[in-house]
Scaffold this active site. Structure first.
Site, PDB file in Angstrom:
ATOM      1  N   PHE A   1      43.077  41.615  36.082  1.00 31.19           N
ATOM      2  CA  PHE A   1      42.768  40.212  35.823  1.00 31.19           C
ATOM      3  C   PHE A   1      43.006  39.935  34.339  1.00 31.19           C
ATOM      4  O   PHE A   1      42.143  40.194  33.499  1.00 31.19           O
ATOM      5  CB  PHE A   1      41.330  39.907  36.214  1.00 31.19           C
ATOM      6  CG  PHE A   1      40.927  40.503  37.546  1.00 31.19           C
ATOM      7  CD1 PHE A   1      41.698  40.287  38.679  1.00 31.19           C
ATOM      8  CD2 PHE A   1      39.789  41.288  37.656  1.00 31.19           C
ATOM      9  CE1 PHE A   1      41.338  40.847  39.896  1.00 31.19           C
ATOM     10  CE2 PHE A   1      39.414  41.840  38.864  1.00 31.19           C
ATOM     11  CZ  PHE A   1      40.192  41.628  39.995  1.00 31.19           C
TER      12      PHE A   1
ATOM     13  N   ASP B   1      42.909  38.821  30.949  1.00 28.97           N
ATOM     14  CA  ASP B   1      42.026  37.973  30.165  1.00 28.97           C
ATOM     15  C   ASP B   1      42.088  38.357  28.694  1.00 28.97           C
ATOM     16  O   ASP B   1      43.113  38.816  28.216  1.00 28.97           O
ATOM     17  CB  ASP B   1      40.596  38.063  30.713  1.00 28.97           C
ATOM     18  CG  ASP B   1      39.978  39.453  30.520  1.00 28.97           C
ATOM     19  OD1 ASP B   1      40.698  40.383  30.094  1.00 28.97           O
ATOM     20  OD2 ASP B   1      38.776  39.606  30.798  1.00 28.97           O
TER      21      ASP B   1
ATOM     22  N   ASP C   1      40.599  47.421  36.490  1.00 29.47           N
ATOM     23  CA  ASP C   1      40.244  46.303  35.613  1.00 29.47           C
ATOM     24  C   ASP C   1      38.733  46.231  35.398  1.00 29.47           C
ATOM     25  O   ASP C   1      38.259  46.139  34.261  1.00 29.47           O
ATOM     26  CB  ASP C   1      40.744  44.989  36.220  1.00 29.47           C
ATOM     27  CG  ASP C   1      40.308  43.771  35.430  1.00 29.47           C
ATOM     28  OD1 ASP C   1      41.149  43.204  34.716  1.00 29.47           O
ATOM     29  OD2 ASP C   1      39.125  43.371  35.512  1.00 29.47           O
TER      30      ASP C   1
END
Length: 348
Positions: free
Chosen positions: A239, A241, A320
């Site tokens: 993910f 970010d 992750d």
């Protein structure tokens, strides 16, 4: 309309191959994979599972719990505080920060009777009401309050108009496939995490994939597990970010140029879609996929002479979450070595 030119995995490969300010150290990725395998051996890998989070409620119906997940992932973006402000929320005598502070705020509101799991509440809550729910202990509003208000309204309206107010109905429509669920979710504007990089449209899809992952984590061991059979779960990426790139750099998996380090060390803002911002996220996707491939190899080769056939599978999405928690557990050391990049965006 076709919003995706390159998938997140393809995007990570393309961005890494063309990056100016970041290199991926594959050998360091292999060292990180050993850390993941050790956590699988000692059982601590279980700490990353969806149900291990005490801020996720229990005792809800399937419909309520799935709507809870949908609400939280609709608002799961940009928690780093502006200069001079704080974003932390105390729930049951424990102070939380970042995403967990948002969870804590909703837990408090839910305990006080706010109908968070009702799509009508999502669609009609006022910005003042949302501000009061999400406000930090220090009295500061959550970053990007208006954007969260708008995203929540849009998500609630989408559930009401297309799925009878229930995220469960969207999940049922996906026929047990993760990529089908992604295509359903990106019909909602605030989840369309697409940008241009060197004349190609790339997709990073952090929040979309978190929503798919959380739905899988919630349902995979229960009576609705057939809805999240997800034979294509291995097509999901990490993910992308601002925190996982930070810990990947700390572990040596990402090497930053001197120019990029100067930007990060001086807390300069990077706009969403800036070449450096895209490289930070895209190279992270590639690095985590390298870690994932090495984890698969170590499992197949019976790492440390262990038969892993009875151990839980590990995917890029698990890696992750493991990295995200590693950063929280080693926050002081990580922050001292490498800053996170600062981008105000609804996409992460």
């Amino acid at each position: 309309m076709n919003y995706v030119t390159l998938s997140p995995m393809e995007s990570g490969e393309f961005i890494t191959a063309n990056a100016n300010d970041i290199k991926v150290d594959v050998d360091k990725c292999k060292e990180a994979a050993i850390m993941i395998m050790d956590s699988l051996v000692d059982g601590s890998i279980g700490d990353i599972e969806y149900k291990s989070n005490p801020l996720h409620p229990t005792g809800l119906t399937h419909e309520e719990h799935l709507n809870w997940v949908f609400v939280l992932d609709t608002l799961n973006f940009s928690f780093w505080p502006s200069e001079g402000e704080h974003y932390d929320v105390t729930y049951k005598d424990k102070k939380e920060t970042g995403y967990l502070a948002c969870c804590a705020a909703f837990c408090k509101a839910f305990d006080n009777g706010v109908r968070i799991t009702d799509a009508n509440w999502m669609e009609n809550v006022t910005m003042e009401e949302l501000d009061e729910i999400l406000k930090s202990d220090s009295g500061h509003s959550i970053p990007l309050l208006f954007d969260r208000y708008r995203a929540l309204h849009e998500s609630g309206a989408h559930l009401n108009q297309k799925f009878g107010g229930q995220f469960l109905n969207l999940v049922k429509k996906c026929e047990g496939k993760a990529q089908t669920m992604i295509r359903q979710i990106i019909m909602i504007e605030s989840f369309r995490d697409f940008t241009m990089y060197k004349n190609k449209q790339v997709s990073l899809l952090k929040r979309v994939q978190i929503l798919v992952s959380d739905t899988w984590g919630l349902l995979k061991d229960g009576e609705l597990k057939e809805l999240v059979a997800f034979p294509d779960l291995d097509t999901l990426t990490m993910f992308a970010d601002y925190r996982v790139p930070q810990v990947l750099s700390y572990l040596g998996c990402l090497e930053y140029s001197e120019k990029l380090l100067e930007v990060l060390q001086t807390s300069q803002l990077l706009k969403y879609g800036d070449t450096r911002e895209v490289e930070l996220r895209g190279c992270s996707i590639y690095a985590v996929n390298e870690i994932y491939k090495e984890v698969c190899r170590l499992r197949k080769d019976n790492y440390n002479g262990i038969d892993f056939s009875d151990k839980r599978p590990i995917f890029a999405i698990d890696i992750d979450v493991w990295l995200w928690q590693f950063r929280r557990e080693h926050a002081e050391d990580v922050e001292a070595l490498v800053p996170y990049h600062r981008t105000r965006s609804i996409y992460y």
